[in-house]
Design an enzyme around this catalytic site. Sequence first.
Site, PDB file in Angstrom:
ATOM      1  N   LYS A  43    -118.344   0.702 -87.315  1.00  0.00           N
ATOM      2  CA  LYS A  43    -119.771   0.451 -87.563  1.00  0.00           C
ATOM      3  C   LYS A  43    -120.072  -0.905 -88.194  1.00  0.00           C
ATOM      4  CE  LYS A  43    -121.316   3.138 -85.790  1.00  0.00           C
ATOM      5  NZ  LYS A  43    -121.066   3.250 -84.303  1.00  0.00           N
ATOM      6  N   HIS A 103    -109.601  -0.596 -84.847  1.00  0.00           N
ATOM      7  CA  HIS A 103    -110.140  -0.328 -86.184  1.00  0.00           C
ATOM      8  C   HIS A 103    -108.998  -0.220 -87.197  1.00  0.00           C
ATOM      9  CE1 HIS A 103    -114.171   0.218 -84.812  1.00  0.00           C
ATOM     10  NE2 HIS A 103    -114.028   1.425 -84.313  1.00  0.00           N
ATOM     11  N   SER A 133    -124.530   3.876 -91.278  1.00  0.00           N
ATOM     12  CA  SER A 133    -124.313   3.825 -89.836  1.00  0.00           C
ATOM     13  C   SER A 133    -123.221   4.826 -89.420  1.00  0.00           C
ATOM     14  CB  SER A 133    -123.929   2.390 -89.438  1.00  0.00           C
ATOM     15  OG  SER A 133    -123.764   2.286 -88.049  1.00  0.00           O
TER      16      SER A 133
HETATM   17  P1  A3P Z   1    -126.665   0.629 -87.149  1.00  0.00           P
HETATM   18  O1  A3P Z   1    -126.168   2.038 -87.012  1.00  0.00           O
HETATM   19  O2  A3P Z   1    -126.820   0.219 -88.580  1.00  0.00           O
HETATM   20  O3  A3P Z   1    -127.884   0.346 -86.355  1.00  0.00           O
HETATM   21  P2  A3P Z   1    -119.927  -0.716 -84.039  1.00  0.00           P
HETATM   22  O4  A3P Z   1    -120.154  -1.393 -82.748  1.00  0.00           O
HETATM   23  O5  A3P Z   1    -118.882  -1.372 -84.894  1.00  0.00           O
HETATM   24  O6  A3P Z   1    -119.753   0.753 -83.894  1.00  0.00           O
HETATM   25  O7  A3P Z   1    -121.250  -0.933 -84.916  1.00  0.00           O
HETATM   26  C1  A3P Z   1    -122.453  -0.311 -84.592  1.00  0.00           C
HETATM   27  C2  A3P Z   1    -123.552  -0.914 -85.446  1.00  0.00           C
HETATM   28  O8  A3P Z   1    -123.827  -2.240 -84.959  1.00  0.00           O
HETATM   29  C3  A3P Z   1    -124.854  -0.141 -85.329  1.00  0.00           C
HETATM   30  O9  A3P Z   1    -125.520  -0.325 -86.582  1.00  0.00           O
HETATM   31  C4  A3P Z   1    -125.534  -0.883 -84.186  1.00  0.00           C
HETATM   32  O10 A3P Z   1    -126.928  -0.683 -84.132  1.00  0.00           O
HETATM   33  C5  A3P Z   1    -125.187  -2.311 -84.549  1.00  0.00           C
HETATM   34  N1  A3P Z   1    -125.301  -3.260 -83.425  1.00  0.00           N
HETATM   35  C6  A3P Z   1    -124.799  -3.127 -82.183  1.00  0.00           C
HETATM   36  N2  A3P Z   1    -125.138  -4.194 -81.416  1.00  0.00           N
HETATM   37  C7  A3P Z   1    -125.868  -5.008 -82.209  1.00  0.00           C
HETATM   38  C8  A3P Z   1    -126.524  -6.266 -81.993  1.00  0.00           C
HETATM   39  N3  A3P Z   1    -126.498  -6.880 -80.823  1.00  0.00           N
HETATM   40  N4  A3P Z   1    -127.192  -6.809 -83.039  1.00  0.00           N
HETATM   41  C9  A3P Z   1    -127.246  -6.202 -84.231  1.00  0.00           C
HETATM   42  N5  A3P Z   1    -126.638  -5.019 -84.490  1.00  0.00           N
HETATM   43  C10 A3P Z   1    -125.960  -4.424 -83.489  1.00  0.00           C
HETATM   44  C1  EST Z   2    -114.416   6.026 -81.907  1.00  0.00           C
HETATM   45  C2  EST Z   2    -114.632   5.265 -83.032  1.00  0.00           C
HETATM   46  C3  EST Z   2    -115.429   4.152 -82.951  1.00  0.00           C
HETATM   47  O1  EST Z   2    -115.684   3.428 -84.055  1.00  0.00           O
HETATM   48  C4  EST Z   2    -115.978   3.780 -81.752  1.00  0.00           C
HETATM   49  C5  EST Z   2    -115.757   4.538 -80.615  1.00  0.00           C
HETATM   50  C6  EST Z   2    -116.372   4.098 -79.340  1.00  0.00           C
HETATM   51  C7  EST Z   2    -115.751   4.762 -78.137  1.00  0.00           C
HETATM   52  C8  EST Z   2    -115.687   6.252 -78.364  1.00  0.00           C
HETATM   53  C9  EST Z   2    -114.672   6.501 -79.470  1.00  0.00           C
HETATM   54  C10 EST Z   2    -114.974   5.684 -80.706  1.00  0.00           C
HETATM   55  C11 EST Z   2    -114.577   7.993 -79.748  1.00  0.00           C
HETATM   56  C12 EST Z   2    -114.198   8.776 -78.507  1.00  0.00           C
HETATM   57  C13 EST Z   2    -115.181   8.501 -77.400  1.00  0.00           C
HETATM   58  C14 EST Z   2    -115.242   7.021 -77.137  1.00  0.00           C
HETATM   59  C15 EST Z   2    -116.055   6.900 -75.864  1.00  0.00           C
HETATM   60  C16 EST Z   2    -115.630   8.163 -75.039  1.00  0.00           C
HETATM   61  C17 EST Z   2    -114.773   8.980 -75.999  1.00  0.00           C
HETATM   62  O2  EST Z   2    -114.826  10.327 -75.790  1.00  0.00           O
HETATM   63  C18 EST Z   2    -116.525   9.151 -77.727  1.00  0.00           C
END
Ligand code: A3P
Ligand code: EST
Length: 290
Positions: A43, A103, A133
């Site tokens: 996140k 991660h 998040s």
């Molecule tokens: P929020 O849940 O605070 O909105 P990850 O990709 O590491 O899972 O992170 C997801 C977080 O990054 C989410 O935060 C998502 O909305 C935000 N995010 C994804 N794309 C983004 C962008 N282009 N600009 C700003 N935030 C973005």
């Molecule tokens: C798990 C942790 C994370 O930070 C990001 C994502 C994105 C992709 C996700 C995966 C995950 C969890 C498992 C899934 C996957 C996409 C399909 C799969 O089932 C939900």
Amino acid sequence: MSSRPPIKYVSGMPILGPFAENWENVKKFEAREDDLVIATYPKSGTTWMSELVDLIIHKLDTEKTKRDAIFQRVAFLEYAVPNMLTGTEILDRIESQRVIKTHLPVEVLPKHFWEKNCKMIYVARNGKDVAVSYYHFYRMAIVHPEPGTWEEFLNSFMEGKVAFGSWSAHVKGWWNARKQKNILYLFYEDMLEDPKREIQKVVTFMGKKLSEDELEKLHQLTSFQAMKNNPMANYSTIPKSVMDHSISPFMRKGICGDWKNQFTVSQNEQFNEYYRREMADTDLTFRFQD
Ligand code: A3P
Ligand code: EST
């Protein structure tokens, strides 16, 4: 996968239950010299950075970046769910140059990446917004255990008992490694503040050059709204039974300071105390508001 599997532990780190099944293959994963790693605590802007890097590699050709969903275009090293190719299997089949999402905490990353001196981009985000998040992500993606109440989740987060472990150890570990290794360490808050400045850092780190117009285009293509509306970037292709965007969309808010809408005064005090304690031994600092 129809239920919420419990977290498991590998190499001392809590990980998503199904991911533990492929851990032996992750540990012995063979890196290549030109692999580019995108490392984050969950996140923290992983998807944003993945989209940016894939666009840069494909010279901003959106026909090419439409080829697949972002989690397929940038393979997830430790990914493993039943009846699907694992992250390591997918990566073994990809031709160079590979972009690899992970991660993993720095000390758990397979050693081979260091031996090959691979380039790595780390994105860090302030812990309060990450916790919020992550809570909503736990709720919407059933690969996670039940998050419980927000209060319960926040406590687990501060105890490092969520998937991929302690946020503070993660951001500090990668911060300390950046001096000796080939690591570009960026902040989500800086990317929000001045996207083009931070995109330029990524472009330069990748050894590429872009014109001012191209930089502007890249900025537009990777804006929160553009990515939220892009089915190949917003995770909407995943079945609702696995990720339920009606509970909370993957592209949720994309701002700095949303924690203020979630934390109580007392939770904020507890977090500040946790932050002070955890960050006492580092010069790494975070901005919690814009
Ligand atoms: P929020 O849940 O605070 O909105 P990850 O990709 O590491 O899972 O992170 C997801 C977080 O990054 C989410 O935060 C998502 O909305 C935000 N995010 C994804 N794309 C983004 C962008 N282009 N600009 C700003 N935030 C973005
Ligand atoms: C798990 C942790 C994370 O930070 C990001 C994502 C994105 C992709 C996700 C995966 C995950 C969890 C498992 C899934 C996957 C996409 C399909 C799969 O089932 C939900």
